[in-house]
Write a protein that holds these residues in place. Sequence first.
Motif, PDB file in Angstrom:
ATOM      1  N   VAL A  60       0.845  -1.202   0.000  1.00 46.61           N
ATOM      2  CA  VAL A  60       0.000   0.000   0.000  1.00 46.61           C
ATOM      3  C   VAL A  60       0.872   1.240   0.000  1.00 46.61           C
ATOM      4  CG1 VAL A  60      -1.629   1.351   1.390  1.00 46.61           C
ATOM      5  CG2 VAL A  60      -2.039  -1.087   1.023  1.00 46.61           C
ATOM      6  N   SER A 117      -3.418   0.276  -4.314  1.00 48.39           N
ATOM      7  CA  SER A 117      -4.653   0.338  -3.541  1.00 48.39           C
ATOM      8  C   SER A 117      -4.682  -0.902  -2.656  1.00 48.39           C
ATOM      9  CB  SER A 117      -5.865   0.354  -4.468  1.00 48.39           C
ATOM     10  OG  SER A 117      -5.964  -0.888  -5.146  1.00 48.39           O
ATOM     11  N   ARG A 118      -5.522  -0.915  -1.646  1.00 49.20           N
ATOM     12  CA  ARG A 118      -5.584  -2.069  -0.731  1.00 49.20           C
ATOM     13  C   ARG A 118      -5.876  -3.368  -1.496  1.00 49.20           C
ATOM     14  NH1 ARG A 118      -4.574  -3.533   4.744  1.00 49.20           N
ATOM     15  NH2 ARG A 118      -5.538  -5.564   4.889  1.00 49.20           N
TER      16      ARG A 118
END
Length: 173
Positions: free
Chosen positions: A24, A29-30
């Motif tokens: 991250v 993005s997660r």
Amino acid sequence: MGRDDAGFRAFVSARYGPLVRAAVLLGCSRPDAEDAVQDALSRCYAAWSRVRAADDPEAYAYRVLVNGISRGRRRRWRGEVPHAEPPEPAGQAGPEPEVLLRTAVGAALAKLRQEHRQVVVLRFFADLSERRTAAVLGVPAGTVKSRTARAIALLAADTTLADLLPTAEREPG
């Protein structure tokens, strides 16, 4: 699964969270971070005898992760269009200070060149030593030192990040 499945499971249990956090901070993005870590761990499992025999299996996994993210960025199109300000739902208060700081840290890291961002994330968020960071990135320790110094100078000059830190954290010593 192979002969040392328990060892691999223990390795994954201990390293999954820190690897996702590093991905991250490296700009994923997660969901993309979780995918990148899954891919890195799959590659580590396929070569588990080499990973287990390495001087530093954790650094090996970080190297696989960093290489995978770099490889993915070279071939993936990023068609998202960022907006200057996200819309706030009507009637809700602003974000918590921790959210603002987390967002500012992410934005400050995003302004760094990839090699500077990598050393900051690996040194200070993954808590790897200079030697281990150098091994992960495949560069000399002196390069890690110079990139770290340059990245810290750039981060220190970022006024949006400095404005969010309490004054005690901004003052040296």
